[in-house]
Design a protein around this motif. Structure first.
Motif, PDB file in Angstrom:
ATOM      1  N   GLY A  44       0.822  -1.208   0.000  1.00 22.36           N
ATOM      2  CA  GLY A  44       0.000   0.000   0.000  1.00 22.36           C
ATOM      3  C   GLY A  44       0.857   1.259   0.000  1.00 22.36           C
ATOM      4  O   GLY A  44       2.066   1.224  -0.201  1.00 22.36           O
ATOM      5  N   ASN A  45       0.199   2.390   0.239  1.00 18.23           N
ATOM      6  CA  ASN A  45       0.878   3.686   0.247  1.00 18.23           C
ATOM      7  C   ASN A  45       0.512   4.439   1.538  1.00 18.23           C
ATOM      8  O   ASN A  45      -0.667   4.765   1.718  1.00 18.23           O
ATOM      9  CB  ASN A  45       0.453   4.514  -0.973  1.00 18.23           C
ATOM     10  N   PRO A  46       1.475   4.704   2.440  1.00 16.17           N
ATOM     11  CA  PRO A  46       2.877   4.344   2.315  1.00 16.17           C
ATOM     12  C   PRO A  46       3.112   2.886   2.695  1.00 16.17           C
ATOM     13  O   PRO A  46       2.400   2.337   3.551  1.00 16.17           O
ATOM     14  CB  PRO A  46       3.569   5.278   3.305  1.00 16.17           C
ATOM     15  N   TYR A  50       8.653  -4.646   3.250  1.00 18.39           N
ATOM     16  CA  TYR A  50       8.475  -5.311   4.534  1.00 18.39           C
ATOM     17  C   TYR A  50       7.007  -5.495   4.913  1.00 18.39           C
ATOM     18  O   TYR A  50       6.704  -6.002   5.994  1.00 18.39           O
ATOM     19  CB  TYR A  50       9.185  -4.524   5.632  1.00 18.39           C
ATOM     20  N   MET A  51       6.094  -5.092   4.052  1.00 18.03           N
ATOM     21  CA  MET A  51       4.677  -5.227   4.372  1.00 18.03           C
ATOM     22  C   MET A  51       4.208  -6.658   4.110  1.00 18.03           C
ATOM     23  O   MET A  51       4.292  -7.160   2.994  1.00 18.03           O
ATOM     24  CB  MET A  51       3.846  -4.255   3.533  1.00 18.03           C
ATOM     25  N   ARG A  52       3.733  -7.312   5.158  1.00 21.23           N
ATOM     26  CA  ARG A  52       3.142  -8.651   5.067  1.00 21.23           C
ATOM     27  C   ARG A  52       2.608  -9.001   6.443  1.00 21.23           C
ATOM     28  O   ARG A  52       2.796  -8.233   7.395  1.00 21.23           O
ATOM     29  CB  ARG A  52       4.169  -9.693   4.614  1.00 21.23           C
ATOM     30  N   HIS A  53       1.956 -10.140   6.572  1.00 19.24           N
ATOM     31  CA  HIS A  53       1.567 -10.595   7.907  1.00 19.24           C
ATOM     32  C   HIS A  53       2.829 -10.952   8.674  1.00 19.24           C
ATOM     33  O   HIS A  53       3.729 -11.608   8.126  1.00 19.24           O
ATOM     34  CB  HIS A  53       0.641 -11.804   7.808  1.00 19.24           C
ATOM     35  N   PRO A  54       2.941 -10.529   9.942  1.00 15.71           N
ATOM     36  CA  PRO A  54       4.182 -10.788  10.681  1.00 15.71           C
ATOM     37  C   PRO A  54       4.439 -12.263  10.978  1.00 15.71           C
ATOM     38  O   PRO A  54       5.580 -12.641  11.258  1.00 15.71           O
ATOM     39  CB  PRO A  54       3.995  -9.987  11.979  1.00 15.71           C
ATOM     40  N   ASP A  55       3.403 -13.097  10.911  1.00 16.34           N
ATOM     41  CA  ASP A  55       3.583 -14.532  11.158  1.00 16.34           C
ATOM     42  C   ASP A  55       3.809 -15.243   9.821  1.00 16.34           C
ATOM     43  O   ASP A  55       2.850 -15.608   9.126  1.00 16.34           O
ATOM     44  CB  ASP A  55       2.362 -15.101  11.880  1.00 16.34           C
ATOM     45  N   ASP A  56       5.059 -15.447   9.463  1.00 19.56           N
ATOM     46  CA  ASP A  56       5.368 -16.084   8.181  1.00 19.56           C
ATOM     47  C   ASP A  56       4.915 -17.530   8.120  1.00 19.56           C
ATOM     48  O   ASP A  56       4.807 -18.111   7.026  1.00 19.56           O
ATOM     49  CB  ASP A  56       6.873 -15.999   7.910  1.00 19.56           C
ATOM     50  N   GLU A  57       4.641 -18.148   9.284  1.00 19.00           N
ATOM     51  CA  GLU A  57       4.136 -19.524   9.286  1.00 19.00           C
ATOM     52  C   GLU A  57       2.773 -19.615   8.601  1.00 19.00           C
ATOM     53  O   GLU A  57       2.444 -20.631   7.991  1.00 19.00           O
ATOM     54  CB  GLU A  57       4.047 -20.056  10.719  1.00 19.00           C
ATOM     55  N   THR A  68       7.554  -9.582  -2.250  1.00 24.88           N
ATOM     56  CA  THR A  68       7.062  -8.217  -2.073  1.00 24.88           C
ATOM     57  C   THR A  68       8.116  -7.217  -2.515  1.00 24.88           C
ATOM     58  O   THR A  68       9.127  -7.035  -1.836  1.00 24.88           O
ATOM     59  CB  THR A  68       6.692  -7.957  -0.604  1.00 24.88           C
ATOM     60  N   PRO A  69       7.916  -6.552  -3.662  1.00 26.00           N
ATOM     61  CA  PRO A  69       8.879  -5.540  -4.097  1.00 26.00           C
ATOM     62  C   PRO A  69       8.554  -4.154  -3.538  1.00 26.00           C
ATOM     63  O   PRO A  69       7.401  -3.830  -3.269  1.00 26.00           O
ATOM     64  CB  PRO A  69       8.718  -5.553  -5.624  1.00 26.00           C
ATOM     65  N   ASP A  70       9.592  -3.342  -3.367  1.00 22.06           N
ATOM     66  CA  ASP A  70       9.406  -1.905  -3.145  1.00 22.06           C
ATOM     67  C   ASP A  70       9.008  -1.278  -4.478  1.00 22.06           C
ATOM     68  O   ASP A  70       9.681  -1.500  -5.496  1.00 22.06           O
ATOM     69  CB  ASP A  70      10.724  -1.242  -2.710  1.00 22.06           C
ATOM     70  N   ARG A  71       7.959  -0.474  -4.498  1.00 20.95           N
ATOM     71  CA  ARG A  71       7.653   0.257  -5.720  1.00 20.95           C
ATOM     72  C   ARG A  71       8.670   1.380  -5.930  1.00 20.95           C
ATOM     73  O   ARG A  71       9.384   1.764  -4.998  1.00 20.95           O
ATOM     74  CB  ARG A  71       6.220   0.808  -5.661  1.00 20.95           C
ATOM     75  N   PRO A  72       8.744   1.946  -7.143  1.00 21.91           N
ATOM     76  CA  PRO A  72       9.741   2.983  -7.420  1.00 21.91           C
ATOM     77  C   PRO A  72       9.673   4.155  -6.437  1.00 21.91           C
ATOM     78  O   PRO A  72       8.616   4.737  -6.216  1.00 21.91           O
ATOM     79  CB  PRO A  72       9.389   3.432  -8.841  1.00 21.91           C
ATOM     80  N   GLY A  73      10.816   4.460  -5.830  1.00 24.03           N
ATOM     81  CA  GLY A  73      10.903   5.565  -4.882  1.00 24.03           C
ATOM     82  C   GLY A  73      10.619   5.175  -3.445  1.00 24.03           C
ATOM     83  O   GLY A  73      10.758   6.006  -2.544  1.00 24.03           O
ATOM     84  N   TYR A  74      10.233   3.921  -3.217  1.00 26.26           N
ATOM     85  CA  TYR A  74       9.973   3.424  -1.870  1.00 26.26           C
ATOM     86  C   TYR A  74      11.137   2.528  -1.430  1.00 26.26           C
ATOM     87  O   TYR A  74      11.735   1.825  -2.256  1.00 26.26           O
ATOM     88  CB  TYR A  74       8.686   2.600  -1.824  1.00 26.26           C
ATOM     89  N   ALA A 216       9.311   2.938   4.068  1.00 23.30           N
ATOM     90  CA  ALA A 216       8.727   3.460   2.835  1.00 23.30           C
ATOM     91  C   ALA A 216       9.418   4.725   2.352  1.00 23.30           C
ATOM     92  O   ALA A 216       9.645   4.909   1.157  1.00 23.30           O
ATOM     93  CB  ALA A 216       7.237   3.726   3.028  1.00 23.30           C
ATOM     94  N   THR A 217       9.753   5.616   3.277  1.00 24.56           N
ATOM     95  CA  THR A 217      10.315   6.922   2.892  1.00 24.56           C
ATOM     96  C   THR A 217      11.796   7.029   3.239  1.00 24.56           C
ATOM     97  O   THR A 217      12.301   8.107   3.534  1.00 24.56           O
ATOM     98  CB  THR A 217       9.517   8.062   3.555  1.00 24.56           C
ATOM     99  N   ARG A 218      12.489   5.916   3.179  1.00 24.73           N
ATOM    100  CA  ARG A 218      13.941   5.905   3.387  1.00 24.73           C
ATOM    101  C   ARG A 218      14.627   6.929   2.480  1.00 24.73           C
ATOM    102  O   ARG A 218      15.584   7.582   2.872  1.00 24.73           O
ATOM    103  CB  ARG A 218      14.470   4.504   3.085  1.00 24.73           C
ATOM    104  N   GLN A 219      14.132   7.079   1.243  1.00 24.89           N
ATOM    105  CA  GLN A 219      14.734   7.990   0.271  1.00 24.89           C
ATOM    106  C   GLN A 219      14.044   9.354   0.232  1.00 24.89           C
ATOM    107  O   GLN A 219      14.372  10.186  -0.612  1.00 24.89           O
ATOM    108  CB  GLN A 219      14.659   7.396  -1.131  1.00 24.89           C
ATOM    109  N   GLY A 220      13.066   9.575   1.088  1.00 27.04           N
ATOM    110  CA  GLY A 220      12.263  10.781   1.010  1.00 27.04           C
ATOM    111  C   GLY A 220      10.876  10.464   0.479  1.00 27.04           C
ATOM    112  O   GLY A 220      10.498   9.301   0.331  1.00 27.04           O
ATOM    113  N   VAL A 221      10.118  11.495   0.173  1.00 26.46           N
ATOM    114  CA  VAL A 221       8.700  11.309  -0.152  1.00 26.46           C
ATOM    115  C   VAL A 221       8.388  11.412  -1.637  1.00 26.46           C
ATOM    116  O   VAL A 221       7.226  11.375  -2.023  1.00 26.46           O
ATOM    117  CB  VAL A 221       7.819  12.327   0.611  1.00 26.46           C
ATOM    118  N   GLN A 222       9.404  11.517  -2.502  1.00 26.86           N
ATOM    119  CA  GLN A 222       9.085  11.758  -3.904  1.00 26.86           C
ATOM    120  C   GLN A 222       8.315  10.594  -4.536  1.00 26.86           C
ATOM    121  O   GLN A 222       7.416  10.811  -5.356  1.00 26.86           O
ATOM    122  CB  GLN A 222      10.341  12.072  -4.715  1.00 26.86           C
ATOM    123  N   GLY A 223       8.628   9.368  -4.147  1.00 28.72           N
ATOM    124  CA  GLY A 223       7.869   8.230  -4.670  1.00 28.72           C
ATOM    125  C   GLY A 223       6.429   8.280  -4.215  1.00 28.72           C
ATOM    126  O   GLY A 223       5.499   8.046  -4.998  1.00 28.72           O
TER     127      GLY A 223
END
Length: 299
Positions: A44-46, A50-57, A68-74, A216-223
């Motif tokens: 989602g945005n933002p 790392y977004m997923r259910h915390p229980d990988d089981e 799960t990919p980071d979208r451009p700028g995230y 999400a905003t490691r690089q700033g908010v432009q994405g």
């Protein structure tokens, strides 16, 4: 595709990145069963990889390999100037090719939902299934924000402002969130449903939400600023041309992306499987995680 790097962390979590054809870096995380059925999850945005259910089981128990990919700028993914919704399917296809995937499913939550529609439109033959979870609908229509709470009506309105006005406002807000992520989460809790408050009161889920938001905003908010604008303008492709069956998951208690948005998509995408459920809220993806994945990969 000549720069695929992966760092494995335990049995079910792996981080990696690749270099796309245009030179951009795309970062991603794999979790669940790393030898399982591939599902590409669009955050989602933002949001971030790392977004997923915390229980990988839960994911692994269904034999799902969640990517799960980071979208451009995230996160760690490079910004893409002037990107559109229809640029994302190419990134997803290049990621799938780099990972050696033939066919795969795709699902997305909230602002990730429109990208699922774009992938279903462009990559139909590659997809084994598609799911939009609490996903926003086009805004260029009457009644687009019916049922949306006051704060998000304001946010959707701000998204239409010129970039030179919007980005400084988003930067100030982001600094506040990064300084006190706990306070930002409390602000979300103040406007969400009782079911959402119960979900977010789980310490593992609360920590996961704060973690993917800060990344999400490691690089700033432009994405994030680019995305806010493009999601509130016409999507650029006809929903009626989607031929892939799309599962639609929406909850009555969601005042960020209310059910009317899902019903709009249901009326215009030819082959949908509707799941319009009582109660719940915008974070019901966590309580229905296994149901969503089961419907997507086991049918």
């Amino acid at each position: 595709m000549n720069e695929v790097r992966a760092r494995e962390d335990g049995a079910r979590v792996r981080e990696g990145s690749l270099r796309l054809r245009d030179g951009r870096r795309l970062a991603y995380v794999e979790s669940g069963n790393l030898e399982g059925l591939p599902v590409i999850f669009i955050h989602g945005n933002p949001g971030s990889r790392y977004m997923r259910h915390p229980d990988d089981e839960l994911t692994a128990s269904l034999g799902v390999r969640l990517i799960t990919p980071d979208r451009p700028g995230y996160g760690l993914s490079d910004f893409q100037r002037g990107r559109t919704l229809l640029d994302m399917p190419s990134d997803i296809e290049q990621l799938a090719n780099a990972l050696g995937l033939g066919r795969f499913a795709v699902m997305g939550v909230s602002a990730g939902g429109p990208y699922v529609a774009a992938c279903a439109y462009r990559l139909g033959e590659r997809l084994t299934g598609a799911a939009i979870i609490s996903g926003s609908a086009p805004f260029n229509r009457s009644g687009a924000v019916e049922g949306v709470n006051r704060d998000y009506r304001t946010a959707y309105a701000l998204a239409t402002w010129p970039h030179w006005l919007l980005q400084p406002i988003m930067t100030l807000h982001d600094r506040s969130v990064r300084r006190r992520p706990d306070r930002a989460l409390a602000a979300v809790l103040a406007h969400c449903s009782a079911d959402d408050r119960a979900v977010l009161s789980d310490p593992l889920i609360g920590a996961q939400v704060q973690g993917f938001r800060v990344e999400a905003t490691r690089q700033g908010v432009q994405g994030m600023a680019r995305e806010a604008r493009l999601l509130t303008t016409p999507w650029g492709f006809p929903l009626g041309d989607i031929r892939v069956p799309v599962h639609l998951w929406y909850w009555e208690g969601d005042s960020i992306v209310p059910q009317q948005m899902g019903r709009y998509l249901h009326a215009r995408i030819p082959h949908t499987v509707p799941h319009f459920l009582p109660g719940g809220g915008h974070f019901s993806i966590y309580t229905h995680w296994k149901d969503i994945l089961r419907e997507l990969v086991l049918r």
